[in-house]
Design an enzyme around this catalytic site. Structure first.
Site, short mmCIF file in Angstrom:
data_model
loop_
_atom_site.label_atom_id
_atom_site.label_comp_id
_atom_site.label_asym_id
_atom_site.label_seq_id
_atom_site.Cartn_x
_atom_site.Cartn_y
_atom_site.Cartn_z
N CYS A 102 -2.15 1.84 -13.44
CA CYS A 102 -1.61 0.49 -13.58
C CYS A 102 -2.64 -0.35 -14.33
CB CYS A 102 -1.35 -0.10 -12.21
SG CYS A 102 -0.38 1.00 -11.13
N ASP A 120 -7.34 -11.17 -1.62
CA ASP A 120 -8.56 -10.49 -1.20
C ASP A 120 -9.72 -11.34 -1.69
OD1 ASP A 120 -9.01 -7.85 0.19
OD2 ASP A 120 -7.17 -7.43 -0.95
N ARG A 161 -8.85 -1.36 -8.56
CA ARG A 161 -9.90 -0.33 -8.48
C ARG A 161 -10.01 0.42 -9.81
NH1 ARG A 161 -8.03 1.02 -2.80
NH2 ARG A 161 -9.35 -0.35 -1.53
N CYS A 179 -4.46 8.99 -9.63
CA CYS A 179 -3.15 8.38 -9.38
C CYS A 179 -2.11 9.04 -10.29
CB CYS A 179 -3.18 6.89 -9.70
SG CYS A 179 -4.44 5.99 -8.78
N ASP A 236 -6.05 -9.52 -8.23
CA ASP A 236 -7.50 -9.55 -8.05
C ASP A 236 -8.22 -9.80 -9.37
OD1 ASP A 236 -7.69 -8.99 -5.23
OD2 ASP A 236 -6.86 -7.03 -5.72
N ARG A 243 -14.38 -2.55 6.66
CA ARG A 243 -14.49 -3.98 6.42
C ARG A 243 -14.16 -4.78 7.68
NH1 ARG A 243 -13.65 -5.09 1.08
NH2 ARG A 243 -12.01 -3.51 1.01
N TYR A 244 -13.18 -4.29 8.44
CA TYR A 244 -12.75 -4.94 9.67
C TYR A 244 -13.04 -3.99 10.83
CZ TYR A 244 -9.76 -7.24 6.17
OH TYR A 244 -9.27 -7.89 5.07
N CYS A 261 -4.91 -2.68 -12.20
CA CYS A 261 -5.45 -2.09 -10.97
C CYS A 261 -6.76 -2.75 -10.54
CB CYS A 261 -5.67 -0.61 -11.16
SG CYS A 261 -6.43 0.18 -9.73
N LYS A 283 -8.99 -10.05 3.47
CA LYS A 283 -7.76 -10.71 3.02
C LYS A 283 -7.59 -12.04 3.74
CE LYS A 283 -5.07 -6.69 1.81
NZ LYS A 283 -6.24 -5.81 1.92
N ARG A 296 -10.30 -0.85 11.77
CA ARG A 296 -9.66 0.04 10.79
C ARG A 296 -10.62 0.36 9.65
NH1 ARG A 296 -7.98 -5.10 10.96
NH2 ARG A 296 -7.47 -6.28 9.08
S1 SF4 Z 1 -2.82 0.10 -8.44
FE1 SF4 Z 1 -4.61 1.35 -9.00
S2 SF4 Z 1 -4.91 2.71 -7.24
FE2 SF4 Z 1 -2.81 1.94 -7.11
S3 SF4 Z 1 -1.53 3.45 -8.21
FE3 SF4 Z 1 -2.06 1.84 -9.68
S4 SF4 Z 1 -3.91 2.65 -10.69
FE4 SF4 Z 1 -3.69 3.81 -8.79
#
Ligand code: SF4
Length: 350
Positions: free
Chosen positions: A108, A311, A113, A104, A274, A91-92, A111, A318, A95
């Site tokens: 979460c 983001d 993603r 994971c 997000d 993206r940049y 999340c 960001k 990096r």
């Molecule tokens: S925020 Fe998303 S990518 Fe990060 S640990 Fe939690 S579930 Fe996994």
């Protein structure tokens, strides 16, 4: 009480006393789309029978996750539009993200993603895809930093992490390798001498960004794991997400940031949540986030101040969004400027 294994179904949560039986069917329906994983350490931290517990809110499925609002997107930060080869996000200029694994230790509920991680997600890069990703990094001399994220790269074995570092080690223009992880906090038992050794390679500086959102996550086990990593000379930075009902409170944020500093983790990013699908119940307004961050300034040491960032949806990168850094457009929306100087409109977002 702490279970002896990771809880992965709504039934597991009911059996552990973390979900009311009458909510099991709803939670199972949510889990068909967004996986459940609650590690023993996190389960042990949750207050039984309190759905508003700030740890439970982060990991126990909620029926509201099935409601998607018009502004939410499957790929809220635009990873896919900046992916030249599988597993790389560029993206940049200086990096790249290297997403070796989309698994994971916990899932979460907020999340960003969430459409990519989990058992039904993008999985682990195949050996051929990993070869192509490493070849991309080697061919682009402007890449100074490789950021291993996912998923959580620290779910990989020490042997596989060491192998990854060994493949990055000969690429002279890569000076920094950064890991983004929840493991030291949610699965601290994974941190041992072999895993720490695997994160290092000669000629590279290793940074580890530790994700935690509430000061209660700093259990004695997490403190010990983070201390071991710091003692090994790995630089530690923080990342947290500002979440309604978890840490949208100045006293909680102050304790969280102080907790990081006490553990030798430099506060780095406080992310505005997000626009991930089914996460509206976690979002605070930008105005609320700005007020919280401004209140932190007067309250705690300069060492403890994170940068409040957004983001920009669509993959524009960001942008710092503390008070004075974004402008209201008069329609309830905000104008936010990306790193290229282009301005984008951001919705009120509550
Ligand atoms: S925020 Fe998303 S990518 Fe990060 S640990 Fe939690 S579930 Fe996994």
């Amino acid at each position: 009480m702490k279970p002896d294994r990771t809880l992965r179904t709504a039934g597991d949560l009911v059996d552990a006393g973390l979900l009311a039986p009458e909510l099991q069917a709803e939670a199972s329906a949510v889990a068909e789309r967004y996986a459940i994983a609650v590690t023993p350490v996190m389960a042990g931290l949750m207050a039984r029978g309190d759905a508003d517990d700030p740890i439970a809110r982060q990991f126990i499925p909620d029926a509201r996750e099935r409601d998607t609002t018009p502004e939410e997107r499957a790929d809220p930060i635009g990873d896919l539009s900046h992916s030249p080869v599988e597993g790389i996000v560029h993206r940049y200029p200086d990096r790249v993200l290297l997403k070796a694994v989309h698994v994971c230790p916990v899932y979460c509920r907020f999340c960003f993603r969430r459409e990519m991680v989990g058992p039904e997600g993008l999985g682990t890069l195949s050996p051929e895809a990993l070869d192509a990703a490493i070849a991309y990094i080697a061919a682009h001399e402007e890449i100074w930093e490789v950021i291993l994220t996912g998923g959580d790269p620290l779910v990989l074995s020490a042997r596989r992490l060491a192998d990854l570092m060994a493949r990055l080690q000969p690429i002279a223009h890569v000076k920094i390798v950064r890991f983004h992880t929840r493991v030291p906090v949610v699965a601290p038992e994974r941190v041992d001498a072999a895993l720490i050794a695997a994160l290092k390679a000669s000629g590279k500086s290793t940074y580890l960004a530790v994700h935690a959102n509430h000061p209660r996550e700093f259990t004695p086990e997490a403190r010990a794991a983070i201390g071991q990593i710091a003692d090994a000379g790995i630089a530690l930075i923080s990342q947290s997400v500002l979440l309604k009902g978890v840490n949208d409170d100045v006293a909680v944020l102050a304790e969280l940031m102080r907790g990081f500093v006490e553990l030798r983790v430099q506060p780095y990013y406080l992310h505005h949540p997000d626009l991930a699908p089914g996460t509206a119940h976690f979002r605070v307004g930008l105005d609320e986030g700005q007020a919280l961050v401004a209140a932190l300034r007067g309250r705690i040491s300069g060492l403890c101040q994170p940068t409040y960032v957004l983001d920009i949806p669509g993959g524009h990168g960001k942008a710092p969004v503390a008070a004075g850094m974004v402008t209201e457009t008069g329609t309830g929306c905000y104008a936010v400027t990306d790193w290229r100087g282009q301005t984008h409109t951001y919705p009120p977002g509550r």
